[in-house]
Design a protein around this motif. Structure first.
Motif, PDB file in Angstrom:
ATOM      1  N   ASP A 229      37.388  37.051  35.647  1.00  0.00           N
ATOM      2  CA  ASP A 229      37.089  38.478  35.751  1.00  0.00           C
ATOM      3  C   ASP A 229      38.234  39.209  36.463  1.00  0.00           C
ATOM      4  O   ASP A 229      38.219  39.360  37.693  1.00  0.00           O
ATOM      5  CB  ASP A 229      35.777  38.670  36.516  1.00  0.00           C
ATOM      6  N   PRO A 230      39.238  39.661  35.705  1.00  0.00           N
ATOM      7  CA  PRO A 230      40.398  40.318  36.316  1.00  0.00           C
ATOM      8  C   PRO A 230      40.067  41.611  37.055  1.00  0.00           C
ATOM      9  O   PRO A 230      40.865  42.110  37.829  1.00  0.00           O
ATOM     10  CB  PRO A 230      41.326  40.609  35.138  1.00  0.00           C
TER      11      PRO A 230
ATOM     12  N   ASP B  50      40.743  41.483  40.911  1.00  0.00           N
ATOM     13  CA  ASP B  50      42.118  41.711  41.354  1.00  0.00           C
ATOM     14  C   ASP B  50      42.525  43.170  41.176  1.00  0.00           C
ATOM     15  O   ASP B  50      43.148  43.761  42.061  1.00  0.00           O
ATOM     16  CB  ASP B  50      43.097  40.820  40.577  1.00  0.00           C
ATOM     17  N   HIS B  51      42.173  43.740  40.051  1.00  0.00           N
ATOM     18  CA  HIS B  51      42.544  45.138  39.792  1.00  0.00           C
ATOM     19  C   HIS B  51      41.912  46.074  40.817  1.00  0.00           C
ATOM     20  O   HIS B  51      42.553  47.027  41.277  1.00  0.00           O
ATOM     21  CB  HIS B  51      42.152  45.553  38.372  1.00  0.00           C
ATOM     22  N   GLU B  52      40.671  45.813  41.181  1.00  0.00           N
ATOM     23  CA  GLU B  52      39.982  46.646  42.175  1.00  0.00           C
ATOM     24  C   GLU B  52      40.671  46.544  43.532  1.00  0.00           C
ATOM     25  O   GLU B  52      40.906  47.550  44.194  1.00  0.00           O
ATOM     26  CB  GLU B  52      38.510  46.229  42.287  1.00  0.00           C
ATOM     27  N   LEU B  53      40.996  45.326  43.942  1.00  0.00           N
ATOM     28  CA  LEU B  53      41.684  45.117  45.209  1.00  0.00           C
ATOM     29  C   LEU B  53      43.012  45.862  45.222  1.00  0.00           C
ATOM     30  O   LEU B  53      43.326  46.588  46.172  1.00  0.00           O
ATOM     31  CB  LEU B  53      41.902  43.624  45.441  1.00  0.00           C
ATOM     32  N   ASP B  54      43.802  45.711  44.172  1.00  0.00           N
ATOM     33  CA  ASP B  54      45.126  46.331  44.108  1.00  0.00           C
ATOM     34  C   ASP B  54      45.034  47.857  44.065  1.00  0.00           C
ATOM     35  O   ASP B  54      45.796  48.555  44.742  1.00  0.00           O
ATOM     36  CB  ASP B  54      45.902  45.798  42.898  1.00  0.00           C
ATOM     37  N   ARG B  55      44.098  48.367  43.298  1.00  0.00           N
ATOM     38  CA  ARG B  55      43.909  49.821  43.212  1.00  0.00           C
ATOM     39  C   ARG B  55      43.530  50.390  44.572  1.00  0.00           C
ATOM     40  O   ARG B  55      44.091  51.383  45.041  1.00  0.00           O
ATOM     41  CB  ARG B  55      42.821  50.162  42.187  1.00  0.00           C
TER      42      ARG B  55
ATOM     43  N   ARG C  87      47.128  33.799  38.175  1.00  0.00           N
ATOM     44  CA  ARG C  87      46.527  35.107  37.869  1.00  0.00           C
ATOM     45  C   ARG C  87      47.557  36.218  37.964  1.00  0.00           C
ATOM     46  O   ARG C  87      47.603  37.109  37.122  1.00  0.00           O
ATOM     47  CB  ARG C  87      45.358  35.412  38.810  1.00  0.00           C
ATOM     48  N   TYR C  88      48.382  36.207  38.998  1.00  0.00           N
ATOM     49  CA  TYR C  88      49.373  37.267  39.173  1.00  0.00           C
ATOM     50  C   TYR C  88      50.373  37.274  38.011  1.00  0.00           C
ATOM     51  O   TYR C  88      50.785  38.325  37.551  1.00  0.00           O
ATOM     52  CB  TYR C  88      50.121  37.120  40.493  1.00  0.00           C
TER      53      TYR C  88
END
Length: 183
Positions: free
Chosen positions: A56-57, A60-65, A131-132
């Motif tokens: 579920d990417p 990661d996207h939520e954390l980075d945003r 993942r990165y």
């Protein structure tokens, strides 16, 4: 001014970033703490959250945003494994240390045997680095985004934070002087 502190697990990112933020009077933003909160909320380990993020990417996207949004508010120290890649920072620092030293630090922090910490560290890094690469095309061995690379086995967290605070202050003085000259 925005400072990004990045590096692998157990290198001392949180300790250095907290001390630096405190010395500068800046906000401290922790990517790791957000991930640990997700694990606690779900009642699972950070390693299990990493496995979830492989499928579920959006995690990661939520954390980075969220990190980018918080950093844009100015004057902060942002700490995460990818902050140098994910945040527009005025100073980007990569911290490093050998895996054995990092495993010892994690074992002490988590109160677990060193062998267990080494295994967990290896699994988490394998998962995260893959993942990165897949999500962002980031090769974590490429340190080009960083202004400084510091080996945390050479100096204490306090000494590193003091040195970085000096660089931040010197940068601010240079920026102020340059701005005055242009006026």
């Amino acid at each position: 001014m925005i400072v990004a502190i990045a590096g692998p697990i157990g290198v001392g990112k949180s300790t250095v970033a907290k001390l630096l933020a405190q010395q500068l009077g800046y906000r401290y933003i922790s990517g790791g703490e957000v991930f640990r909160d997700i694990a606690r909320q779900r009642g699972i380990s950070v390693t299990e959250v990493n496995r979830l993020a492989e499928r579920d990417p959006s995690l990661d996207h939520e954390l980075d945003r969220r990190q980018r949004e918080l950093a844009q508010q100015g004057d902060c120290v942002v700490e995460s494994r990818l902050s140098g890649w994910m945040v527009e920072a005025d100073l980007k620092v990569w911290l490093k240390a050998p895996s054995e030293i990092r495993a010892e630090r994690v074992a002490a922090r988590e109160r677990q045997p060193i062998a267990a910490a080494q295994a967990e560290l290896a699994e988490r890094e394998r998962s995260e680095w893959a993942r990165y690469k897949q999500l962002y095309g980031i090769d974590v061995d490429d340190l080009n985004p960083y202004h400084l690379v510091i080996d945390t086995t050479k100096w204490s967290a306090e000494a590193i934070a003091r040195a970085l605070a000096g660089l931040v202050q010197a940068t601010q003085m240079t920026t102020t002087t340059t701005t005055r000259r242009k006026q």
